[in-house]
Motif scaffolding. Structure first.
Motif, PDB file in Angstrom:
ATOM      1  N   UNK A  84      13.292   4.656   8.906  1.00  0.00           N
ATOM      2  CA  UNK A  84      12.432   5.053  10.019  1.00  0.00           C
ATOM      3  C   UNK A  84      11.283   4.069  10.211  1.00  0.00           C
ATOM      4  N   UNK A  85      10.709   3.599   9.118  1.00  0.00           N
ATOM      5  CA  UNK A  85       9.616   2.621   9.222  1.00  0.00           C
ATOM      6  C   UNK A  85      10.107   1.324   9.852  1.00  0.00           C
ATOM      7  N   UNK A  86      11.278   0.840   9.449  1.00  0.00           N
ATOM      8  CA  UNK A  86      11.831  -0.393  10.021  1.00  0.00           C
ATOM      9  C   UNK A  86      12.209  -0.185  11.491  1.00  0.00           C
ATOM     10  N   UNK A  87      12.707   0.991  11.830  1.00  0.00           N
ATOM     11  CA  UNK A  87      13.061   1.272  13.226  1.00  0.00           C
ATOM     12  C   UNK A  87      11.805   1.318  14.095  1.00  0.00           C
ATOM     13  N   UNK A  88      10.712   1.838  13.562  1.00  0.00           N
ATOM     14  CA  UNK A  88       9.454   1.849  14.309  1.00  0.00           C
ATOM     15  C   UNK A  88       9.003   0.425  14.599  1.00  0.00           C
ATOM     16  N   UNK A  89       9.098  -0.444  13.596  1.00  0.00           N
ATOM     17  CA  UNK A  89       8.730  -1.841  13.799  1.00  0.00           C
ATOM     18  C   UNK A  89       9.602  -2.491  14.871  1.00  0.00           C
ATOM     19  N   UNK A 136      11.316  -1.022  17.267  1.00  0.00           N
ATOM     20  CA  UNK A 136      11.054  -0.441  18.582  1.00  0.00           C
ATOM     21  C   UNK A 136       9.758  -0.992  19.169  1.00  0.00           C
ATOM     22  N   UNK A 137       8.771  -1.211  18.333  1.00  0.00           N
ATOM     23  CA  UNK A 137       7.521  -1.826  18.793  1.00  0.00           C
ATOM     24  C   UNK A 137       7.789  -3.218  19.350  1.00  0.00           C
ATOM     25  N   UNK A 138       8.615  -4.000  18.647  1.00  0.00           N
ATOM     26  CA  UNK A 138       8.976  -5.341  19.121  1.00  0.00           C
ATOM     27  C   UNK A 138       9.740  -5.283  20.442  1.00  0.00           C
ATOM     28  N   UNK A 139      10.711  -4.389  20.530  1.00  0.00           N
ATOM     29  CA  UNK A 139      11.527  -4.278  21.746  1.00  0.00           C
ATOM     30  C   UNK A 139      10.672  -3.834  22.930  1.00  0.00           C
TER      31      UNK A 139
END
Length: 87
Positions: free
Chosen positions: A67-72, A74-77
């Motif tokens: 979840x932490x990596x997905x948040x990162x 998604x922030x980039x995207x």
């Protein structure tokens, strides 16, 4: 100069970075390359997420890490979408 571009990284204190550009300069090419890497990493993360979510033995720690990596990602995207006028 044709416009201002939101760069795919942040500055001091997490503030957005902008570049006045016509889209052809060296820094624009670096930003394009960084965006390409970020999108590729997001694709790989989506594949990994599918695997982790399908594994009923996934631990809470693994899910939190995912979840932490997905948040990162998604922030980039989201930043890329905003830079390209889609946000």
């Amino acid at each position: 100069m044709n416009g201002v571009r939101l760069l795919p990284w942040t500055g001091e204190g997490g503030k957005p970075c902008y570049l006045g550009t016509d889209g052809t300069g060296r820094l624009s090419r670096v930003a394009d390359a960084v965006e390409c890497v970020q999108l590729g990493m997001a694709d790989e993360l989506l594949e990994h997420a599918a695997d982790i979510l399908a594994d009923r033995r996934a631990t809470p720690a693994q899910l939190r890490f995912l979840l932490a990596r997905m948040r990162e990602a998604l922030t980039d995207v989201r930043r890329i979408a905003e830079s390209r006028g889609g946000g």
